[in-house]
Design an enzyme around this catalytic site. Sequence first.
Site, PDB file in Angstrom:
ATOM      1  CE1 TYR A  27      -3.602   2.643   0.718  1.00 40.72           C
ATOM      2  CE2 TYR A  27      -2.122   3.376   2.456  1.00 40.72           C
ATOM      3  CZ  TYR A  27      -3.231   3.588   1.663  1.00 40.72           C
ATOM      4  OH  TYR A  27      -3.960   4.749   1.797  1.00 40.72           O
ATOM      5  CD  GLU A  28       3.210   2.857   4.690  1.00 40.42           C
ATOM      6  OE1 GLU A  28       4.416   2.554   4.836  1.00 40.42           O
ATOM      7  OE2 GLU A  28       2.496   3.280   5.620  1.00 40.42           O
ATOM      8  N   GLY A  94     -12.979   0.093   7.968  1.00 44.38           N
ATOM      9  CA  GLY A  94     -14.302   0.693   8.085  1.00 44.38           C
ATOM     10  C   GLY A  94     -15.168   0.050   9.160  1.00 44.38           C
ATOM     11  N   GLY A  98      -9.365  -0.282  13.748  1.00 49.48           N
ATOM     12  CA  GLY A  98      -8.243   0.618  14.013  1.00 49.48           C
ATOM     13  C   GLY A  98      -8.475   1.432  15.271  1.00 49.48           C
ATOM     14  CG  ASN A 125      -1.973   6.697   4.436  1.00 50.91           C
ATOM     15  OD1 ASN A 125      -3.187   6.662   4.237  1.00 50.91           O
ATOM     16  ND2 ASN A 125      -1.310   5.686   4.954  1.00 50.91           N
ATOM     17  CD  GLU A 126      -5.871  13.783   2.988  1.00 51.20           C
ATOM     18  OE1 GLU A 126      -6.374  14.502   3.860  1.00 51.20           O
ATOM     19  OE2 GLU A 126      -4.743  14.002   2.502  1.00 51.20           O
ATOM     20  CE1 TYR A 132      -2.587   6.840  13.697  1.00 49.21           C
ATOM     21  CE2 TYR A 132      -1.751   7.662  11.603  1.00 49.21           C
ATOM     22  CZ  TYR A 132      -1.839   6.657  12.559  1.00 49.21           C
ATOM     23  OH  TYR A 132      -1.184   5.470  12.364  1.00 49.21           O
TER      24      TYR A 132
END
Length: 151
Positions: A27-28, A94, A98, A125-126, A132
């Site tokens: 992903y990154e 979702g 997290g 990384n929106e 956060y």
Amino acid sequence: MPTPIVRRAIVEDCPRMLELVRELALYERAPDEVTVTLEHFITSGFGANPVWWAFVVEEDGMIQGFALYYIRYSTWKGQRMYLEDIIVTEAARGRKLGKMLMDALIEEAKEKKFSGIVWQVLEWNEPALNFYKKFDASFDPEWVNAVLNLG
């Protein structure tokens, strides 16, 4: 949908945790950067002198995410929790997993009397930034990351 649970990671969780690390690296946009071996990962977290601790979140016996931290020392603030990674597999996002992990980290930091929790997040990384922000995290654009690779 089974009720998710958060618990401390155990050594048997390490193979699944590394799968999630590889998913995050993809992903990154850095899939080739994961070079840690399972043996080193296990020794580092569960050997004679562990350097990291983690929580996992699971649903129906399957780990869907984890949060891994270590202790960082600030000469200004004292002991702080450094959140190395918080990962929820893409298919399980979702569902507030997290948040469950972050809440466990916050509770752990308070119990251990750490002065705070620090971490890094990629500026593009929106979804992570928005996550956060829900915890009233502050972001510091002044500091530049520095790395000295030795191996």
